[in-house]
Design an enzyme around this catalytic site. Structure first.
Site, mmCIF file in Angstrom:
data_model
loop_
_atom_site.group_PDB
_atom_site.id
_atom_site.type_symbol
_atom_site.label_atom_id
_atom_site.label_comp_id
_atom_site.label_asym_id
_atom_site.label_seq_id
_atom_site.Cartn_x
_atom_site.Cartn_y
_atom_site.Cartn_z
ATOM 1 N N GLN A 276 69.866 -15.079 -48.045
ATOM 2 C CA GLN A 276 68.639 -15.340 -47.638
ATOM 3 C C GLN A 276 67.307 -14.683 -48.466
ATOM 4 O OE1 GLN A 276 67.567 -12.771 -44.390
ATOM 5 N NE2 GLN A 276 66.028 -13.779 -43.567
ATOM 6 N N GLY A 277 66.413 -15.570 -48.810
ATOM 7 C CA GLY A 277 65.308 -15.127 -49.831
ATOM 8 C C GLY A 277 64.146 -15.138 -49.000
ATOM 9 N N SER B 215 62.367 -11.709 -47.497
ATOM 10 C CA SER B 215 61.855 -10.460 -47.783
ATOM 11 C C SER B 215 61.060 -10.321 -49.304
ATOM 12 C CB SER B 215 62.559 -9.132 -47.245
ATOM 13 O OG SER B 215 62.639 -9.253 -45.836
ATOM 14 N N GLU C 125 68.454 -15.570 -36.097
ATOM 15 C CA GLU C 125 69.092 -14.542 -36.587
ATOM 16 C C GLU C 125 68.949 -13.316 -35.488
ATOM 17 O OE1 GLU C 125 66.814 -12.548 -39.679
ATOM 18 O OE2 GLU C 125 68.368 -11.371 -40.098
ATOM 19 N N SER D 198 61.464 -5.174 -38.544
ATOM 20 C CA SER D 198 61.909 -3.956 -38.056
ATOM 21 C C SER D 198 62.046 -3.840 -36.407
ATOM 22 C CB SER D 198 60.854 -2.666 -38.704
ATOM 23 O OG SER D 198 59.760 -2.838 -38.032
ATOM 24 N N ASN D 199 62.883 -2.962 -35.952
ATOM 25 C CA ASN D 199 62.580 -2.832 -34.448
ATOM 26 C C ASN D 199 61.156 -2.602 -33.876
ATOM 27 O OD1 ASN D 199 65.255 -3.482 -34.569
ATOM 28 N ND2 ASN D 199 65.817 -1.505 -33.599
ATOM 29 N N GLU D 200 60.364 -1.991 -34.631
ATOM 30 C CA GLU D 200 58.639 -1.871 -34.217
ATOM 31 C C GLU D 200 58.242 -3.205 -34.209
ATOM 32 O OE1 GLU D 200 60.270 -0.168 -36.680
ATOM 33 O OE2 GLU D 200 60.096 1.878 -36.119
#
Lengths: 382, 410, 410, 382
Positions: C132-133, C135, C252, C391-393
Site C-alpha cells: 500500500q502506498g 501514507s 481495511e 490513528s485510533n484518534e
C-alpha cells in the site's frame, strides 16, 4: 444443540421488540416518566412505590408476562433472545413496572419442573412475581438466604433487597432447612408477611425487605435440597435480563447525550465538535455495542447451548455493568451543569443504571466467578 | 512539629494557632453538619458555621496574609500554616467559601481602597456571605459568552439577565457579578460588579433554588430585571471584567498568589464526616464481598490503596508547589489543583459505592444505608465539582495551553 | 456445527471447507512462523505462506464471494464461513493481506473489466503480493494531504514522491498508490493507481526498509523519482483518488461489503503462536507473583477475564453485524472493528508484560524470555496497529461524526 | 525527627541537580545517546553492554559516587532528597552508567554498619557496585535469593536480573545459610564468578545473571541473620531512587512529546490543537507531578522520619511506575508513525521506563504491600 449465527433473533422477536418500542414511546416518554416519578424531589419520595398501573394493564393485555411461559401452560413459549429484545426496550424507556422481576421469576419457575406449572399458568394470566432471598449483605448466592423453614413448613426470616416488591402479587422465596434450600411461593397478602419499603435512589423501581413470620407458603416450588439447582439453572437468564435492561438504558443515555452534543453550543461550536466530548461518546458506544452483542450471545446460549450459558451470561452482565457505569458517569458530565439537576431526565437513567449494576452481583463479582470457570480456582495450579 | 524552613514570625504564628485551637474549637452541634459549603441547607447550619468562622477570624486564623486595615492579620505567608493546623485539629470548614476563595483576592487586587475597607472585614468575619454570579445557561464552560446586560442608567447601572449555579445565593449578602456592558465586543465587553443582592430581592432580583440530581438544594438561579446597581460597586474599569474574572478563577482553581483560608470539614471524626480515602478503609472493613470483608478482597485493596496514594500525592503537590527549586512552571501545579481534587473526590466516592455493593442502592434516609448513605450522594455531588468552575475538560485545555504551550483548542 | 439460518449453498460450502481442511493444512515448517503478515521477515517464511494461500485458493477458500471470472468462487456470503472454519482448524494466516483486504475490493469496485481480469486471479492465488502506498511523512492521519505528484507525461504519467509505512513493499509485485494530480485541489486533486513496483526498482523506485522500535523490519519507505506509470494502471477517473481510497480504507477498517479472507495465524497451538487472551491464561499459570502462580492473583485474574470478555465481545460484534434487526446503523459495528481489535491486542500484550514481571525485560533472543519473548514485542508492535490506517484518534472522530452525527473535529 | 516543609531540598541539592543537568545535556544529549546505544538495530545488540566510559570518568571526577557516603568516610554525606534530584537528571537523560546501581548499593552498605565502612570508602573513591540476589522469578524479597553460603563461607548459586553487571567492579550478594541471610562483597573478577549477560530490551543499561561457584567473598558486610534487616532498612531508598529515575525520564517523554505536538501539523493544525492529543499530554503531566511530589516526600521521609519511609517510598514507586507506563505508552502513540521507529529517540526512554517499572516490584506489588500496612493483612478484620 446448535447455535444459530443470527442468535435466533427471528421475526417474532422483531415484532415483540418493535411493539414494545412503540408502546413505551407512546406511554412512557421521558417527559411523562419524569412527571410520574420525579414530581417530588423531597427525601420522602425515596421510599414510595410510584408507577403507571394503566400502562401495566396494557402490558398485560399484550401478554408480556406470558412471553416466556410455554405454550402448553398458556404462554407464547418464546426464547430468551426474544425476551432480551423486549427488556432492552424496557431499559431504554426506564419503564417502572413489575415486568422484569416477573420475567426473572418465570425462569426460576421454569427450572422448578411440574411443581411450578400452576404458577406459570398464573404468570401467563397476569400474576406479577418477584424473587426474595438476598441476604442483608446483598448476596444472591443460594446459601446466603436469611429465611428458614420450620418443621411445619412455615417460613420465617427476612429477605432483603426484594425488587419491585411494592408492585407484585406474589414472591418466590428462597428458604433454608436442614435438608437444604427450597423455593416457596408466597402471596404478598398472606398472614405473617410484612413488606417494608426501602428508601432508594432509583426512582424507576421500588425495593423492600420482606419480613416473614411463620408464613404458610401458598405452594412448594422446589422441595428442600432441590432449590439450589433450580436457581443455578435460572441464573444465566436472570443475569442476561438485567444486562439487557442496562444495554437498552445505556443506548438511551448515548443517544440523549449525543443529541445534546449536537445542539449545545459553547465556544461558538456544538460541543460535539470537541474531542473531549466526541471521544467519550464514541467510547460509550463501543462499550455498549460489546455488551449488547454479549447479551444476545448469552441469550442464544441459554436457548441453544445450556452448557455455556453461565459463562456467556456472566460475561454479558459484567460488560453491561461496566458499560452502564461509564455511560451514567459520562451522561451527567457531558451534559454539564444541566445534567446535574433534578429536572434533567438523565438523572432517572443514571440511578436506574447504578441500581442494575449491582443487582445479582456487579461486574467484578461476575469476573471473579468467571475466573474460577476459565482459569481454575485459586490454588488449583500450584 | 517544628518546621526547619520557617521564619520566626511563622514559627510564632504556628504556636499561636496550636494554642488557640487547643480550646477554640466550637462544641459539636446538636444537628448534622453538611459535608461542605455547597451542602449547607438550613439556617442553623449556616449560623453555627458563621459563628465558628467569626471566632477563628477574631483569633487571627482567617485572612492572616491580608493587611490589617482590611480585616486581615498583616502577616506574610502564614495562611497555609493556619490551614494546616486547622486541618490537623479537625476544625469545621469555613462557610464563606465564595467570599474567601474568590471575592476577597479579587477585591484585594482590583478594588479601590474604599471597596477594600468596606467589603473585606465583614467577609473575613462571616458577617456578610458572598455568592458568585458568573455562569449563565448559555455561558458555562464558555464564560466569555456572558449575556447578562448592565446598561448605563444615569450615575449607575441597570442589570437584566439570568445567572445559574450561584451557590449560597439564598444566604448571601453580596454577589460577585460579571456582566456584559458592550454587546459589540466579546472579552473586552464585560464589566465586573459587586452586587448587594440581598437588598435587591424584590427590587429586581429573584432567587430560585435549583434542585440537584440528589434532590438536595445548594445552587440557585438568580434573575435580574432592571436591577439598579451603583457605579461605585464596579470593580476595576468598564470593559475590564474578563481580566478581573480571571483573577477570581485563578484563585478558585487554587492558582492564585493568596492562600485561601480553609479547614478540614470535620470535628475530629474523619470517617464519619469527611469524604477522604480513609473513609474507604473503614467502609471496606464493614462491608462484605463473597462472604468476606471487602477489605480482604485484593482487587478492592489495590483500588483503595490507589486512592490513598492519590490523596497523599495531592497533599505533596501542595507542599512542593511552595518549593521554587522543585517547580518547573509557576502555574503547573496550581492549575492542577481543582482538576485532581475533583477527580479524586469523584473516584473515591465511586469506589465507595462499589464497596457498598447492593447497599449503594439505598437513599440516605434509609436506616440501613451504610455510612449514613453519604457515599452515593457524594458521588452524584462530585459532578458539581468536575463540571463547575470550568469543566475539567476546559481545565485540561488550560493546562495544555498555558503550561505545555499547545495550540488553543477553541 | 450446523447453522440454522444458512442457505443450502452455504451449508454445502461449510461441509466442503471442513472436509478439505481435515487434510489440506500444510505441515509445520522447520522454521518459526511470524506472528502476522506485518512480521514476515524472510523469503522462506513468505514462500511457505504463499504456497499455503495458493492451496487454499485452489480449494475455493479464498475469494469465495468474488465472481469466477476474476479468480473467485462465485458464491454468495460464504467468505465468513471459510474464515470461521479456517480459524477453527488453526490454519496459518494468508500473507497477501494488503491484496486481499484492500486492493481486491478496491479493484473490484473501481477497476475496469480488463484490470479485474488481469489483477485479481494472481492476487487471490498469492502469485503476486501487494503493498500500500498511501501514507507520507506529512500525510499520516491526514491522508488528504498526500503530496506525491503524478504528472502527465505523454500517454502516461510520471511520479515523484515519498511514501512511508508500506508493509511488504520489499516482497511486493504491486502497490496501490495514491497520488496528487492537481496541486490546486485537495480532496478532488488526487488519483489512484496500481503500480508494478517490483518492475520499477532501479527505474525510478527505491525501497528502503524502516526499522521498527523493536529492531525488526516490516515497513518500508518507497521513493519515486520520475517513475513512469501507464495510464491503463489508473483506477477510476483522474481526480477521483480520494473516493477510491475511501473504498480501500472502508475495507481495511473492516467496514466494507466484501468479507476479507482470513485465517487464524497458528497451526493448532494457540498459546505458542497467537496473541489472544487465551495466551494470557497460560502465561499466568507459568508466571509467579508474591511467590505464587500469577493465575492465583485475584487482581490479575480480574484483568485477564476482562480481556477474555473483550475478545468474546469482539467476535460477537462480528456475529451481530450480520443480523440487520440487531444493528442500528450500518457503519456502527464495522467502523469499530479496527479500533476495538487494535486496542484489544495492545491491552492484552501490555497485560502479558505485567504478568511476566521482571522477565518482561528480556529480549526475544534471551533463552529465558517467557513465551519466546513475544509479548513485549507484541506490545511494541501493537502501536503499529493503533497508529496505522488512520490513528485510533482519527477512528474515534469518524465514528463520532458518521454514526453519532457530531460536528466534524477537523 | 522533623520533616521540613520544603523536603530539605537545599541549595547544595539544587547545585548538584543543576550540575547534573548541564553535564548530561553536554555529554549525553539524545542524538549522542542514540548514536551510542542504538547504532545497531540487530538482535545481537540486546546482550551487549554499551556505555560511555569517558562520561563515567567525568561523573567520578564530580564525586557522584560519593554523594551519599558520610563525610567521615570520604563522602559528601548528602541526604536522599539531594540524591533524588541527581537521579531525576540521570533519568531525564536516560544516561547509561553504573551510578544508579552504585547509589542503591550505597544505601545497603550504609545499613550494614561499621562492617561496610571500607566498602563505602571505596565507593566514595569511585568503585561501582551492583546488588545481586534477585531470584529467577524476579523477586527481590529477602528470602528469595538462590545463592547459599557453605560452612567455609563460600558462595554458590545464581543471582538473577543483576542490573548493570557489565559495568561494575563489585557486587553485594545476598546469600542464605542456616543462620539466615547474609550480605557479601564479591569482586566481579573473583575466581568462580561468571557474569552471563542477559539479552534485554532496554538499550540504556545492561543486565546479567551471575553464576557463583564456591566464590570466596572479599568481605562479609552483614553476617548470616543480619542481612535481612539491612535490606529492609535500605529498601525505601532503593525504591525512591528508581522512582526518581522514572520521574526524570517521564519528564523527558512529556516535554519531547509536547514539542512534537507543537510542531507536527496534520489537518492544517499543530496536532496539539486536538484534545485527543492535548488531554493525554495533560494527563501525563498530572501523573508525573503526583509521582514527583511523592518521590521528594519519600526521600524526605527517609532522611527525617524513617518510621514512615517505607510507606512513602512504596507510594512513590507505585505512582512513578504507573506514570512511567502511561507516559511511555502515550509518547509512542502521540508521535504517530515516527514514534514507532528505531530512529526516533522515544524508543530509548520507552524501554528504560518499561524496565524501571518492574525493578524491585511493579506498581501492583507495591500497592499489595501497602495494603498490608494501611488496611491490615488479609484475614485480620474477619
Amino acid at each position: 444443540m446448535t447455535r444459530p449465527h443470527d442468535f435466533g433473533f427471528d421475526e417474532t422477536a422483531q415484532i415483540l421488540k418493535g411493539t414494545a418500542r412503540r408502546l413505551l414511546q407512546d406511554h412512557c416518554a421521558p417527559e411523562a416518566l419524569h412527571r410520574l416519578v420525579a414530581l417530588d424531589a423531597g427525601p420522602a419520595r425515596a421510599s414510595e412505590c410510584v408507577w403507571d398501573e394503566a400502562l401495566w394493564r396494557r402490558m398485560l393485555d399484550l401478554g408480556w408476562t406470558a412471553v416466556a411461559v410455554p405454550e402448553r401452560l398458556g404462554g407464547f413459549g418464546m426464547g430468551l433472545v426474544a425476551i432480551a429484545g423486549l427488556v432492552e426496550e424496557l431499559g431504554r424507556a426506564a419503564a417502572p413496572s413489575p415486568l422484569i422481576v416477573t420475567l426473572c421469576a418465570t425462569y426460576v419457575a421454569l427450572a422448578c419442573g411440574p411443581a411450578a406449572d400452576e404458577l406459570l399458568r398464573r404468570i401467563a394470566a397476569g400474576l406479577s412475581v418477584s424473587l426474595a432471598g438476598t441476604d442483608r449483605r446483598g448476596s444472591w448466592e443460594a446459601e446466603h438466604t436469611e429465611v428458614t423453614v420450620d418443621a411445619n413448613g412455615r417460613l420465617s426470616g427476612t429477605a432483603w433487597f426484594v425488587q419491585d416488591a411494592g408492585k407484585v402479587g406474589a414472591l418466590i422465596v428462597k428458604a433454608r432447612s436442614a435438608q437444604g434450600l427450597g423455593l416457596y411461593l408466597v402471596e404478598v397478602d398472606a398472614t405473617g408477611v410484612t413488606i417494608v419499603q426501602d428508601a432508594i435512589l432509583d426512582l424507576t423501581r421500588d425495593q423492600a425487605h420482606v419480613v416473614l413470620r411463620e408464613v404458610v407458603p401458598a405452594q412448594v416450588l422446589a422441595s428442600p435440597g432441590d432449590g439450589a439447582r433450580a436457581l443455578v439453572a435460572a441464573e444465566p437468564a436472570i443475569l442476561t435480563i438485567i444486562a439487557a435492561d442496562m444495554v437498552g438504558a445505556g443506548e438511551w443515555q448515548l443517544q440523549t447525550t449525543a443529541e445534546y452534543a449536537r445542539t449545545r453550543v459553547q465556544f461558538e461550536r456544538p460541543i460535539g465538535f470537541f474531542q473531549a466530548v466526541k471521544h467519550p461518546l464514541v467510547d460509550m458506544m463501543v462499550q455498549l455495542d460489546a455488551a449488547r452483542s454479549l447479551v444476545y450471545d448469552a441469550a442464544c446460549a441459554f436457548d441453544h447451548e445450556p452448557e455455556s450459558a453461565e459463562v456467556c451470561a456472566r460475561m454479558a452482565k459484567a460488560a453491561a455493568s461496566d458499560a452502564a457505569a461509564y455511560c451514567s458517569d459520562r451522561s451527567v458530565q457531558l451534559h454539564g451543569g444541566i445534567g446535574f439537576t433534578w429536572e434533567c431526565f438523565v438523572q432517572l437513567w443514571f440511578k436506574r443504571q447504578r441500581h442494575n449494576e449491582v443487582l445479582y452481583g456487579d461486574a467484578a463479582h461476575q469476573r471473579a466467578v468467571l475466573a474460577d470457570r476459565l482459569l481454575g480456582r485459586i490454588g488449583a495450579t500450584a | 512539629m517544628n518546621q526547619s524552613s520557617e521564619s520566626s514570625e511563622q514559627a510564632a504564628f504556628r504556636a499561636h494557632c496550636k494554642a488557640w485551637l487547643a480550646s477554640g474549637l466550637p462544641p459539636r452541634p446538636g444537628f448534622r453538619l453538611p459535608l461542605g459549603p455547597l451542602e449547607i441547607a438550613t439556617r442553623e447550619q449556616l449560623e453555627y458555621l458563621c459563628a465558628w468562622q467569626k471566632a477563628a477570624h477574631a483569633a487571627g486564623l482567617v485572612g492572616c496574609d491580608y493587611p490589617r486595615e482590611y480585616g486581615g492579620g498583616g502577616l506574610r505567608d502564614c495562611q497555609w500554616i493556619a490551614n494546616h493546623e486547622l486541618k490537623a485539629a479537625g476544625a469545621p470548614f469555613f462557610p464563606n467559601i465564595v467570599g474567601l476563595g474568590m471575592a476577597a483576592p479579587t477585591i484585594f487586587h482590583h478594588g479601590t481602597e474604599a471597596q477594600k475597607r468596606r467589603l473585606l472585614p465583614p467577609l473575613f468575619a462571616a458577617d456578610e456571605i458572598w455568592c458568585q454570579g458568573f455562569s449563565e445557561p448559555g455561558a458555562g464552560s464558555d464564560l466569555a459568552n456572558v449575556q447578562a446586560l448592565a446598561e448605563r442608567d444615569g450615575e449607575g447601572w441597570r442589570v437584566n439577565g439570568h445567572k445559574v449555579w450561584t451557590t449560597l445565593a439564598h444566604f448571601a449578602t453580596w454577589m460577585i457579578l460579571l456582566c456584559r456592558t458592550d454587546r459589540a465586543r466579546k472579552h473586552d465587553g464585560m464589566t465586573y460588579f459587586v452586587a448587594p443582592i440581598r437588598d435587591g430581592v424584590g427590587r429586581g432580583v429573584t432567587i430560585r433554588p435549583l434542585v440537584k440530581m440528589t434532590g438536595e438544594l445548594g445552587f440557585n438561579e438568580v434573575f435580574f430585571e432592571d436591577y439598579p446597581i451603583a457605579d461605585d460597586l464596579r470593580l476595576d474599569e468598564v470593559g475590564r471584567g474578563w481580566a478581573v474574572a480571571m483573577t477570581t478563577l485563578l484563585h478558585e482553581r487554587g492558582a492564585g498568589s493568596l492562600v485561601t483560608p480553609s479547614a478540614g470539614g470535620g470535628l475530629g471524626d474523619d470517617s464519619e464526616t469527611t469524604l477522604g480515602a480513609a473513609g474507604l478503609v473503614e467502609l471496606a472493613k464493614r462491608s462484605y464481598r463473597h462472604g468476606k470483608p471487602a477489605s480482604d478482597d485484593p482487587r478492592l485493596r489495590d483500588a483503595i490503596v490507589k486512592m490513598l496514594i492519590r490523596e497523599r500525592a495531592f497533599a505533596q503537590n501542595e507542599r512542593r508547589a511552595a518549593v521554587p527549586a522543585l517547580v518547573d512552571h509557576p502555574l503547573r501545579l496550581p492549575l492542577q489543583h481543582k482538576l485532581t481534587l475533583s477527580e479524586l473526590l469523584q473516584d473515591t466516592a465511586r469506589l465507595a459505592c462499589e464497596i457498598e455493593g447492593m447497599a449503594a442502592t439505598l437513599h440516605q434516609t434509609d436506616p440501613n444505608a451504610p455510612a449514613g448513605g453519604r457515599w452515593p450522594h457524594a458521588y452524584m455531588n462530585s459532578f458539581g465539582f468536575t463540571i463547575a468552575a470550568g469543566s475539567n475538560e476546559v481545565q485540561r485545555n488550560i493546562l495544555g495551553e498555558r503550561v505545555l504551550r499547545l495550540a488553543k483548542s477553541k
